[in-house]
Design a protein around this motif. Structure first.
Motif, short mmCIF file in Angstrom:
data_model
loop_
_atom_site.label_atom_id
_atom_site.label_comp_id
_atom_site.label_asym_id
_atom_site.label_seq_id
_atom_site.Cartn_x
_atom_site.Cartn_y
_atom_site.Cartn_z
N ARG A 1 21.75 -107.24 -65.86
CA ARG A 1 21.25 -105.92 -66.26
C ARG A 1 21.85 -104.80 -65.41
N TRP A 2 22.11 -105.07 -64.13
CA TRP A 2 22.52 -104.04 -63.17
C TRP A 2 23.98 -104.21 -62.81
N THR A 3 24.79 -103.17 -63.02
CA THR A 3 26.22 -103.26 -62.75
C THR A 3 26.69 -102.07 -61.92
N CYS A 4 27.89 -102.24 -61.35
CA CYS A 4 28.54 -101.10 -60.72
C CYS A 4 28.98 -100.17 -61.87
N PRO A 5 29.43 -98.97 -61.58
CA PRO A 5 29.86 -98.06 -62.64
C PRO A 5 31.02 -98.60 -63.49
N TYR B 1 27.99 -95.10 -55.36
CA TYR B 1 26.75 -94.53 -54.84
C TYR B 1 25.61 -94.63 -55.84
N HIS B 2 25.83 -95.42 -56.88
CA HIS B 2 24.77 -95.72 -57.84
C HIS B 2 25.14 -96.99 -58.62
N VAL B 3 24.13 -97.59 -59.24
CA VAL B 3 24.34 -98.71 -60.15
C VAL B 3 23.88 -98.26 -61.53
N ILE B 4 24.32 -99.00 -62.53
CA ILE B 4 23.97 -98.68 -63.92
C ILE B 4 23.00 -99.74 -64.45
N ASP B 5 21.92 -99.28 -65.06
CA ASP B 5 21.00 -100.17 -65.76
C ASP B 5 21.56 -100.35 -67.17
N GLN B 6 22.12 -101.51 -67.45
CA GLN B 6 22.75 -101.75 -68.75
C GLN B 6 21.74 -101.78 -69.89
#
Length: 82
Positions: free
Chosen positions: A24-28, A61-66
């Protein structure tokens, strides 16, 4: 008051890095293999791409919630180990 404003406290996002939740959680750049460091998110896959000449920075500096598309800032991420 003398011109100061109070900001609402940020909501921490607990991220589990095991099972289906890890996808679910990825780098940009869309990679799932990232780590939270002292002051940023570090992605080893982005590092490998950078080493092979691609214009990719392994520090984020952030992660993406897919699931929702939301960007979650580094300081709001709490990695929870099972």
């Amino acid at each position: 008051m003398s011109g100061t404003t109070k900001q609402a406290p940020r909501e921490r996002v607990e991220i589990r890095r095991t099972g289906p939740e890890k996808y679910r959680w990825t780098c940009p750049e869309g990679h799932i293999a990232w780590d939270r460091t002292n002051n940023h998110i570090w992605c080893p896959t982005c590092r490998q791409q950078h080493e092979h000449g691609e214009d990719v920075d392994p520090e984020h500096y952030h992660v993406i919630d897919q699931k929702t598309g939301e960007r979650v800032a580094w300081e709001d991420v709490e990695v929870v180990n099972p």
